[in-house]
Design an enzyme around this catalytic site. Structure first.
Site, PDB file in Angstrom:
ATOM      1  CB  SER A   8      34.927 -66.934 -38.378  1.00 36.09           C
ATOM      2  OG  SER A   8      35.266 -65.660 -38.955  1.00 36.09           O
ATOM      3  CG  HIS A  33      30.349 -66.883 -39.353  1.00 37.84           C
ATOM      4  ND1 HIS A  33      29.144 -66.675 -39.170  1.00 37.84           N
ATOM      5  CD2 HIS A  33      31.002 -65.842 -38.851  1.00 37.84           C
ATOM      6  CE1 HIS A  33      29.098 -65.380 -38.418  1.00 37.84           C
ATOM      7  NE2 HIS A  33      30.189 -64.967 -38.262  1.00 37.84           N
ATOM      8  CG  MET A  37      34.477 -57.156 -39.708  1.00 38.60           C
ATOM      9  SD  MET A  37      35.808 -57.390 -38.659  1.00 38.60           S
ATOM     10  CE  MET A  37      35.426 -58.914 -37.806  1.00 38.60           C
ATOM     11  CG  HIS A  66      28.357 -61.512 -38.416  1.00 33.68           C
ATOM     12  ND1 HIS A  66      29.407 -61.685 -37.470  1.00 33.68           N
ATOM     13  CD2 HIS A  66      27.644 -60.561 -38.010  1.00 33.68           C
ATOM     14  CE1 HIS A  66      29.071 -61.007 -36.556  1.00 33.68           C
ATOM     15  NE2 HIS A  66      27.934 -60.305 -36.763  1.00 33.68           N
ATOM     16  CG  MET A  68      30.078 -57.634 -37.559  1.00 34.92           C
ATOM     17  SD  MET A  68      31.543 -58.249 -37.052  1.00 34.92           S
ATOM     18  CE  MET A  68      31.828 -59.611 -38.202  1.00 34.92           C
ATOM     19  CG  PHE A 143      39.857 -56.862 -33.419  1.00 35.39           C
ATOM     20  CD1 PHE A 143      39.105 -55.891 -32.652  1.00 35.39           C
ATOM     21  CD2 PHE A 143      40.556 -56.498 -34.572  1.00 35.39           C
ATOM     22  CE1 PHE A 143      39.011 -54.583 -32.859  1.00 35.39           C
ATOM     23  CE2 PHE A 143      40.733 -55.090 -34.571  1.00 35.39           C
ATOM     24  CZ  PHE A 143      40.014 -54.351 -33.971  1.00 35.39           C
ATOM     25  N   GLY A 144      39.086 -61.299 -34.431  1.00 31.25           N
ATOM     26  CA  GLY A 144      39.078 -62.860 -34.163  1.00 31.25           C
ATOM     27  C   GLY A 144      39.920 -62.971 -32.894  1.00 31.25           C
ATOM     28  N   GLY A 145      39.994 -64.094 -32.322  1.00 30.80           N
ATOM     29  CA  GLY A 145      40.947 -64.676 -31.246  1.00 30.80           C
ATOM     30  C   GLY A 145      40.700 -63.829 -30.042  1.00 30.80           C
ATOM     31  CG  ASP A 175      30.852 -64.437 -34.334  1.00 25.18           C
ATOM     32  OD1 ASP A 175      30.394 -63.641 -35.412  1.00 25.18           O
ATOM     33  OD2 ASP A 175      31.883 -64.685 -34.094  1.00 25.18           O
ATOM     34  CB  SER A 198      41.451 -68.159 -33.451  1.00 25.68           C
ATOM     35  OG  SER A 198      40.722 -67.832 -32.628  1.00 25.68           O
TER      36      SER A 198
END
Ligand code: DX5
Ligand code: ZN
Length: 222
Positions: A8, A33, A37, A66, A68, A143-145, A175, A198
């Protein structure tokens, strides 16, 4: 079963995005990916069509977009035109999910439907004929991580069992929070398209991609 590693880019170095994409491409990533957002369906704002258009020439890998985004059907053509090879929309974000999925199909790209962790699998019951892939969010999107939500495991397992029982050849994408600690869990449960942000881009993206690609290759060999 075909396994796909989809880094991602939400977690990539945006000042060197083309370089990071080339790194994971050459290290064996199967897809890229792309987490779009809108700041409405999810709290964050990430990027949109101009960025996708500009990175399209960085790689031939599958662009797994993706969305969102609220009412995503408004943008299907735009995302196809800027380079999407697959579009995944959230069931929770559409007024008419079936029509949105049919719009993606008509646009000629892979059709995906995403469910947030709290959304029941039952909402798929009358939609599975329209999709090529189901994305099960394993964190709450935005959010990632984040940390993997443990209840996702039984959700992935239940969905894979349903596909086997109904003889459906549909991919299950996961995901969010997929790392060295959780990847075996999601693979054992039946996921075969693995999004990692991440875990790939923190540290050495080449080594990380090679590490996780090797895990998927071993699974594919059985
Ligand atoms: C959530 C995003 C993240 C991202 C993956 O809205 O979709 O899940 O892709 O992030 P990591 O792998 O860092 O959890
Ligand atoms: Zn995503």
């Amino acid at each position: 079963m075909k396994y796909t590693l989809a880094p991602s880019i939400l977690a990539a170095d945006f000042k060197n995005l083309g370089r990071d994409i080339e790194k994971v491409d050459h290290a064996g990533a199967d897809a890229i990916h792309i987490d779009v957002m809108d700041g409405n369906f999810v709290p964050s704002i990430s990027f949109g069509m101009p960025l996708i258009r500009s990175i399209r020439s960085a790689t031939d890998r599958f662009f797994d977009v993706h969305l969102m985004v609220t009412d995503p059907e408004r943008y299907i053509k735009d995302f196809v035109d800027c380079g999407a090879d697959g579009i995944t929309i959230h069931a929770e974000a559409c007024r008419d999910v079936e029509n949105a999925l049919k719009t993606i199909r008509k646009a000629g790209v892979r059709v995906g439907i995403a469910l947030n962790p709290g959304t029941s699998l039952s909402c798929l019951d009358y939609l599975l004929d329209e999709v090529d892939m189901v994305l099960l969010m394993t964190v709450n999107p935005g959010f990632g991580g984040q940390k993997y939500i443990e209840s996702s495991t039984r959700k992935i397992k239940a969905l894979r069992e349903k596909f086997i029982a109904e003889n459906r050849d549909i991919d299950i994408e996961v995901d969010g929070g997929v790392t060295k600690e959780t990847i075996e869990k999601v693979l054992d449960a039946g996921a075969n398209v693995i999004v990692m942000g991440s875990a790939i881009f923190n540290g050495n993206p080449v080594k990380n991609t090679e590490y996780f690609k090797n895990i998927l290759d071993l699974r594919e060999k059985g």
